[in-house]
Scaffold this motif. Structure first.
Motif, PDB file in Angstrom:
ATOM      1  N   TRP A 222      -4.852   3.867   7.151  1.00 60.59           N
ATOM      2  CA  TRP A 222      -3.482   3.713   6.863  1.00 60.59           C
ATOM      3  C   TRP A 222      -2.838   4.308   8.186  1.00 60.59           C
ATOM      4  O   TRP A 222      -2.450   5.431   7.967  1.00 60.59           O
TER       5      TRP A 222
ATOM      6  N   TRP B 198      -3.256  -1.509   9.296  1.00 59.75           N
ATOM      7  CA  TRP B 198      -4.510  -0.999   8.549  1.00 59.75           C
ATOM      8  C   TRP B 198      -5.349  -1.075   9.998  1.00 59.75           C
ATOM      9  O   TRP B 198      -5.539  -2.006  10.823  1.00 59.75           O
TER      10      TRP B 198
ATOM     11  N   SER C 156      -3.555   0.582  -3.250  1.00 63.58           N
ATOM     12  CA  SER C 156      -3.745   0.489  -1.816  1.00 63.58           C
ATOM     13  C   SER C 156      -4.694  -0.650  -1.567  1.00 63.58           C
ATOM     14  O   SER C 156      -5.645  -0.926  -2.267  1.00 63.58           O
TER      15      SER C 156
ATOM     16  N   SER D 284       0.671  -1.307  -0.048  1.00 64.85           N
ATOM     17  CA  SER D 284       0.214  -0.023   0.043  1.00 64.85           C
ATOM     18  C   SER D 284       0.960   1.154  -0.179  1.00 64.85           C
ATOM     19  O   SER D 284       0.278   2.163  -0.346  1.00 64.85           O
TER      20      SER D 284
ATOM     21  N   SER E  89       3.727   7.632   5.836  1.00 64.26           N
ATOM     22  CA  SER E  89       3.015   8.079   4.781  1.00 64.26           C
ATOM     23  C   SER E  89       3.878   9.539   4.770  1.00 64.26           C
ATOM     24  O   SER E  89       4.201  10.051   5.494  1.00 64.26           O
TER      25      SER E  89
END
Lengths: 341, 175
Positions: free
Chosen positions: A270, A251, A191, A169, A274
């Motif tokens: 998520w 997740w 994703s 993802s 990131s």
């Protein structure tokens, strides 16, 4: 065309027995021969073919060193090293091509510095090992080290691929701020949030189908308590998938009732690395409504004094869930003001 | 394993080439000044030791990376794919460790280079003639003035690390 063939023939005719053309012809001959047989004989003959081809090319590039050199850089060792890699991948089957690719630069370096270790014995006219000349050593060292560095870059590429197959993802995000990588194929569809939401939907459908409508309503009212349980169930299900992704624990599943009678939003959040500190969220909007189904029950009974089994049907109101397509990833946390978990 | 994506370490390669050239240039100049050796020789030292340090550094990374705990790997993946927004403590510690590691490696690398090139060490002690009286002062001065290679390498390493750190910090603030 005629001329070209003539020219090719002239090029390929061995000028003498000991020449690269002889080796190339032997290689081509081996390919034909290998096509006729099966099994280990084929492997043996094609290995010979590869070795002739490598030796022939090796000979060729050194015979034509001037034309193969582009502004001081002699491409010959890379060509020979590449062929060796091809040989390893195609014939020695336990060598994966990633290993062959990583070996390519060091192999080329070895091929490039090798001539410095070989001298001609003046008496017997045969080659012999020698220490490289002092003036050559610095250059040889820099060449070897720089080729090792290139191999490290290749290896790093494969480390990245390993991470991306464990945590696929990540590819949905933007790598603009990275000092290491560029993403030549960013795609939000990578994703796995959609997977998470689909699993959650399936779980809920199964759950609601066995609950009476009042129970479903209570479940929706007590979502704060019920969502963590659903999250655990979804995690367990994801971990039983054919490929168990290491990213599953990154997740999180959240939910919220957004409207009466009952609009339900499911969020896959998520929580891994990131580009934004908050991670991103994929939303799936669902509707939960009552559904009347006929429940068939079987029970033993006495009929005319004989024991039999009778089937009875009676209507029961259970829950039903219908969901829309999941949204695109959004870089914000779901709104927690409603009934959420 | 088995997936091959368009995610390429091209920025890493570009930065590495840039930083290597920068480090070699800086260290070459400092070694030349400190050790009073010809420019070509100092550049050779700088280039060889820096390439060696970079290659060994990658090897250490490849050995350590699979051993990392899940939380640390998560941090590392975050740094690699998304850059850093602040300067976290672990990064500073790793940077300091790299400084010490590369210094020792460059020190040893210079020795190896001398061995491979069959060079006598630079700090050759001139034969001391006991028959001649030089006085305490003179011996003392000799001892201090002789160029010390470890010290020169330490200076060079510090300078190139500072320059690279500065560039990285600038990038962090500009971005």
């Amino acid at each position: 065309m005629q001329e070209f063939i003539q020219d090719l023939r002239k090029q390929l005719t061995p000028p003498q027995f000991a020449s690269w053309q002889t080796l190339l012809l032997m290689s081509i001959f081996s390919v034909f021969l290998a096509g006729l047989v099966q099994g280990w004989v084929r492997d043996l003959i094609s290995s010979c073919g590869w070795i002739w081809l490598i030796l022939s090319t090796w000979w060729f590039v050194y015979e034509n060193k001037k034309t193969m050199t582009v502004s001081d850089w002699f491409s010959g060792p890379w060509i020979v090293g590449g062929l060796m890699g091809g040989f390893l991948v195609s014939t020695v089957r336990f060598v994966p091509w990633s290993t062959a690719l990583i070996l390519w630069p060091p192999l080329s370096a070895v091929i490039a510095v090798l001539p410095n270790f070989i001298a001609t014995d003046n008496d017997t006219k045969t080659p012999k090992w020698t220490k490289p000349a002092l003036s050559k050593r610095q250059g040889m060292l820099l060449l070897t080290l720089s080729h090792l560095l290139i191999a490290c870059w290749f290896q790093f590429y494969f480390v990245l691929q390993g991470w991306l197959s464990d945590y696929p993802s990540l590819r949905a995000d933007r790598f603009d701020r990275s000092a290491f990588v560029v993403n030549l194929g960013q795609d939000e569809n990578f994703s796995r949030g959609r997977d998470v939401l689909r699993t959650a939907e399936d779980e809920l459908r199964k759950k609601f189908a066995t609950m009476s409508w009042p129970e479903v309503e209570r479940w929706l009212l007590e979502m704060n308590r019920e969502m963590p349980k659903l999250n655990t169930e979804v995690q367990a299900k994801l971990d039983r998938q054919k490929i168990r992704f290491a990213e599953n624990s990154w997740w999180g599943l959240k939910g919220k009732v957004t409207g009466g009678e009952y609009d339900l939003d499911l969020y896959a959040v998520w929580q891994g690395p990131s580009s934004k500190t908050t991670g991103y969220t994929i939303t799936k909007s669902c509707q939960v409504s009552p559904n009347t189904v006929m429940i068939r029950t079987t029970k033993p009974a006495l009929k005319n004094g004989k024991p039999t089994i009778v089937t009875e049907s009676k209507p029961k109101v259970v829950g039903k869930i219908k969901c829309e397509m999941p949204s695109q990833p959004r870089f914000e946390q779901p709104d927690e003001n409603g009934v959420g978990a | 394993m088995g997936t091959f994506t368009g995610v390429m370490p091209l920025r890493a390669v570009a930065f590495q080439i840039m930083f290597l050239l920068l480090a070699i240039a800086i260290e070459g100049v400092i070694l030349q000044a400190q050790l009073r050796i010809p420019r070509k020789l100092s550049m050779q030292y700088a280039a060889t030791t820096n390439l060696l340090a970079t290659a060994v550094g990658w090897m250490v990374f490849f050995i350590v990376e699979p051993l990392l705990a899940a939380d640390w790997r998560k941090e590392l993946i975050g740094y690699v794919f998304f850059g850093i927004k602040t300067i976290p403590v672990p990064v500073v510690l790793v940077g300091f460790g790299m400084f010490l590691g590369t210094f020792l490696l460059k020190l040893q690398g210079a020795e190896w280079l001398d061995m491979i090139l069959e060079k006598a060490p630079i700090e050759k002690k001139t034969a001391f003639d006991p028959g001649k009286f030089r006085g305490r002062q003179r011996v003392h001065a000799d001892f201090q003035l002789g160029p010390s290679r470890p010290l020169a390498i330490l200076w060079a390493n510090a300078a190139s690390f500072s320059a690279i750190s500065l560039l990285l910090a600038l990038r962090l603030f500009v971005h």
